[in-house]
Design a protein around this motif. Sequence first.
Motif, PDB file in Angstrom:
ATOM      1  N   THR A  96       0.646  10.061   1.948  1.00 12.91           N
ATOM      2  CA  THR A  96       0.828  11.111   0.639  1.00 12.91           C
ATOM      3  C   THR A  96       2.182  10.821  -0.058  1.00 12.91           C
ATOM      4  O   THR A  96       2.630  11.680  -0.870  1.00 12.91           O
ATOM      5  N   SER A  97       3.179   9.981   0.480  1.00 16.00           N
ATOM      6  CA  SER A  97       4.308   9.755   0.117  1.00 16.00           C
ATOM      7  C   SER A  97       4.303   9.000  -1.097  1.00 16.00           C
ATOM      8  O   SER A  97       3.119   8.408  -1.653  1.00 16.00           O
ATOM      9  N   ASP A  98       5.511   8.762  -1.652  1.00 19.08           N
ATOM     10  CA  ASP A  98       5.396   7.834  -2.891  1.00 19.08           C
ATOM     11  C   ASP A  98       6.214   6.369  -2.587  1.00 19.08           C
ATOM     12  O   ASP A  98       6.530   5.595  -3.327  1.00 19.08           O
ATOM     13  N   LEU A  99       5.987   6.225  -1.070  1.00 17.25           N
ATOM     14  CA  LEU A  99       6.499   4.938  -0.535  1.00 17.25           C
ATOM     15  C   LEU A  99       5.583   4.029  -0.626  1.00 17.25           C
ATOM     16  O   LEU A  99       4.299   3.981  -0.089  1.00 17.25           O
ATOM     17  N   GLU A 100       5.796   2.509  -1.369  1.00 19.16           N
ATOM     18  CA  GLU A 100       4.933   1.458  -1.418  1.00 19.16           C
ATOM     19  C   GLU A 100       5.361   0.627  -0.521  1.00 19.16           C
ATOM     20  O   GLU A 100       6.493  -0.027  -0.504  1.00 19.16           O
ATOM     21  N   ILE A 125      -3.246  10.360   6.013  1.00 20.41           N
ATOM     22  CA  ILE A 125      -1.996  10.143   6.853  1.00 20.41           C
ATOM     23  C   ILE A 125      -2.063   8.550   7.021  1.00 20.41           C
ATOM     24  O   ILE A 125      -2.996   8.141   7.638  1.00 20.41           O
ATOM     25  N   GLY A 126      -0.831   7.875   6.599  1.00 20.81           N
ATOM     26  CA  GLY A 126      -0.923   6.555   6.803  1.00 20.81           C
ATOM     27  C   GLY A 126      -0.492   6.080   8.290  1.00 20.81           C
ATOM     28  O   GLY A 126      -0.457   6.721   9.005  1.00 20.81           O
ATOM     29  N   ILE A 127      -1.281   4.828   8.549  1.00 17.53           N
ATOM     30  CA  ILE A 127      -0.893   4.205   9.781  1.00 17.53           C
ATOM     31  C   ILE A 127      -0.271   3.078   9.941  1.00 17.53           C
ATOM     32  O   ILE A 127      -0.218   2.219   9.267  1.00 17.53           O
ATOM     33  N   LEU A 128       0.931   3.012  10.616  1.00 16.31           N
ATOM     34  CA  LEU A 128       1.715   1.806  10.928  1.00 16.31           C
ATOM     35  C   LEU A 128       1.544   1.417  12.199  1.00 16.31           C
ATOM     36  O   LEU A 128       1.827   2.031  13.334  1.00 16.31           O
ATOM     37  N   THR A 129       0.820   0.275  12.553  1.00 13.98           N
ATOM     38  CA  THR A 129       0.594  -0.286  13.796  1.00 13.98           C
ATOM     39  C   THR A 129       1.750  -0.942  14.477  1.00 13.98           C
ATOM     40  O   THR A 129       2.424  -1.711  13.940  1.00 13.98           O
ATOM     41  N   TYR A 130       1.979  -0.618  15.876  1.00 11.45           N
ATOM     42  CA  TYR A 130       2.831  -1.401  16.386  1.00 11.45           C
ATOM     43  C   TYR A 130       1.843  -2.175  17.665  1.00 11.45           C
ATOM     44  O   TYR A 130       0.722  -2.031  17.746  1.00 11.45           O
ATOM     45  N   GLY A 131       2.628  -3.288  18.244  1.00 10.05           N
ATOM     46  CA  GLY A 131       2.006  -3.903  19.234  1.00 10.05           C
ATOM     47  C   GLY A 131       0.588  -4.667  18.417  1.00 10.05           C
ATOM     48  O   GLY A 131      -0.259  -5.241  19.158  1.00 10.05           O
ATOM     49  N   LYS A 185       0.887  -1.105   0.070  1.00 14.05           N
ATOM     50  CA  LYS A 185      -0.002  -0.133  -0.198  1.00 14.05           C
ATOM     51  C   LYS A 185       0.766   1.189   0.012  1.00 14.05           C
ATOM     52  O   LYS A 185       2.036   1.279   0.370  1.00 14.05           O
ATOM     53  N   ARG A 186       0.411   2.378  -0.532  1.00 13.49           N
ATOM     54  CA  ARG A 186       0.971   3.617  -0.624  1.00 13.49           C
ATOM     55  C   ARG A 186       0.907   4.130   0.960  1.00 13.49           C
ATOM     56  O   ARG A 186      -0.193   4.135   1.474  1.00 13.49           O
ATOM     57  N   LEU A 187       2.047   4.605   1.251  1.00 14.30           N
ATOM     58  CA  LEU A 187       2.080   5.014   2.682  1.00 14.30           C
ATOM     59  C   LEU A 187       1.665   6.721   2.853  1.00 14.30           C
ATOM     60  O   LEU A 187       2.349   7.518   2.320  1.00 14.30           O
ATOM     61  N   VAL A 208       3.194  12.270   6.939  1.00 14.01           N
ATOM     62  CA  VAL A 208       2.752  11.223   6.134  1.00 14.01           C
ATOM     63  C   VAL A 208       2.382   9.929   6.878  1.00 14.01           C
ATOM     64  O   VAL A 208       1.534   9.077   6.214  1.00 14.01           O
ATOM     65  N   SER A 209       2.714   9.910   8.393  1.00 16.25           N
ATOM     66  CA  SER A 209       2.330   8.698   8.901  1.00 16.25           C
ATOM     67  C   SER A 209       2.367   8.846  10.434  1.00 16.25           C
ATOM     68  O   SER A 209       2.974   9.658  11.215  1.00 16.25           O
ATOM     69  N   LEU A 210       1.280   8.083  10.996  1.00 18.75           N
ATOM     70  CA  LEU A 210       1.340   8.003  12.593  1.00 18.75           C
ATOM     71  C   LEU A 210       1.575   6.417  12.890  1.00 18.75           C
ATOM     72  O   LEU A 210       1.028   5.694  12.174  1.00 18.75           O
ATOM     73  N   GLN A 211       2.462   6.406  13.618  1.00 17.37           N
ATOM     74  CA  GLN A 211       2.761   5.014  14.328  1.00 17.37           C
ATOM     75  C   GLN A 211       2.084   4.699  15.864  1.00 17.37           C
ATOM     76  O   GLN A 211       2.729   5.045  16.811  1.00 17.37           O
ATOM     77  N   PRO A 212       0.804   4.341  16.005  1.00 19.15           N
ATOM     78  CA  PRO A 212       0.452   4.172  17.264  1.00 19.15           C
ATOM     79  C   PRO A 212       0.209   2.515  17.751  1.00 19.15           C
ATOM     80  O   PRO A 212       0.492   1.811  16.739  1.00 19.15           O
ATOM     81  N   GLN A 213       0.097   2.364  18.885  1.00 21.85           N
ATOM     82  CA  GLN A 213      -0.298   1.169  19.099  1.00 21.85           C
ATOM     83  C   GLN A 213      -1.659   0.565  18.874  1.00 21.85           C
ATOM     84  O   GLN A 213      -2.557   1.661  19.314  1.00 21.85           O
ATOM     85  N   TYR A 214      -1.657  -0.276  18.202  1.00 19.73           N
ATOM     86  CA  TYR A 214      -3.348  -0.617  17.798  1.00 19.73           C
ATOM     87  C   TYR A 214      -3.338  -2.135  17.531  1.00 19.73           C
ATOM     88  O   TYR A 214      -2.663  -2.838  16.839  1.00 19.73           O
ATOM     89  N   SER A 215      -4.300  -2.984  18.162  1.00 20.60           N
ATOM     90  CA  SER A 215      -4.629  -4.330  17.623  1.00 20.60           C
ATOM     91  C   SER A 215      -5.894  -4.471  18.505  1.00 20.60           C
ATOM     92  O   SER A 215      -6.545  -3.864  19.065  1.00 20.60           O
TER      93      SER A 215
END
Length: 318
Positions: free
Chosen positions: A8-12, A196-202, A4-6, A170-177
Motif C-alpha cells: 500500500t506504499s507509494d514505492l515503485e 501486503i507486498g512480498i520481497l522474497t529472499y533465497g 510494481k507498487r510495494l 507494507v511488506s513481508l520478506q520471507p524465504q521463497y523459491s
Amino acid sequence: MRYKRLGTSDLEVSVVGLGTWAIGGDFWGSVDDRRSIETIQRAIDCGINLIDTAPAYGNGHAERIVGEAIKGRRDKVIIATKCGIVREGPRFIRNLKPESIRKEIDESLKRLGVDVIDLYQIHWPDKNTPLEDTVNELVKLRQAGKFRYLGVSNFDRKLMEEITSMTEVVSLQPQYSLLERGIEKDVLPFCQERGIGILTYGSLGAGILTGKFKEKPKFEQGDNRDKFYPFFREPLWSKAMQLVDVLREIAEEVGKPVAHVAINWVNQQDGVTTALVGVKTPAQAEQNAGAGEWELSQEQLERIEAAYKKIFGSEDMN
C-alpha cells in the motif's frame, strides 16, 4: 525492467531487487569491496532500484558499502534495511527492545549516508520482547522521519496478524523459491488478502537454481550457505538437481540463463512484488536484471509446477 507498487506504499520497486548479504563478507566467502561497489552501481544502471541490506550483514559492512555505492545516486534507489539482529562476536542476537532499535536505526542512517530509510524491516522476531513495545518504538521513529514505511521479515501468519492489528505493514520478506515454498500455505494468502507486498529472499536457492552446480559444491572458507540452506544435503540435493534440469530445458528454449527462469517463476507467483537476488560481480548483477525484461508463458509455468509435484510430491519443504 518491470516495476510494481510495494503493498500500500507509494514505492515503485523493480521486480528484481538486489540482496546484499553476500557483500557483508562474513558468510558467503571473500569479497572485494571495490568490486561490490561496482556491482551495486551496475545493478542500478540496469534498472534495479531496490537495494536490501541489514546491519547483521558483516556487522554493518554491507550497509557501509551500499552507502558508498549510492553516493550521487540516492534519487535512483529505494533503500531497505532492517533491525533486530545484533552481533556479539560470532553470535547473532535477536533484540527488538526499543533502546536497541533506536541505536540501530541511527547507526544504519549514518552508515548508509541517507537522511531517511525508505523501508525499515524487523529482521527476525524476538520472543523475549513484547511486540507491542517494538511497534510503539517503530511508530515513534517513523513519525520522527527516520524511515518511511515499515516491513517485516521471517514472520509467520500468527505474527503477521498480530502486528497488522497494531500498525500498517507494507511488506513481508520471507524465504521463497522453487526449493522453499512454505509460505504458500497460509502467510502468502494472508498478505494477498491485506495487500501486503512480498520481497522474497533465497530466490535462487543459495545459487542452486542458477544451474551452475553440476555436483555438490565444496565452498571456500567463510562461505557458510550450506549451513543455512538445507538444499545442499540429501535427499533435497538430488531432487533439486532434477528440477534444475527442467529449468535448463526452458532456459534453452527461450535463450535465457537458467537463473532467469527461477527468478521469473518467483516473480510470477500471485502476491510477489520483488525477487531479491544476491550478487558478487557486476556481470551477475547485469545478468539477473535481465530477468525483469521478460516473463514465462503460462505453459512454461505449468510445466515447472508439474515437474515440481512429480519430483517433490506433497513433501513439506520446510
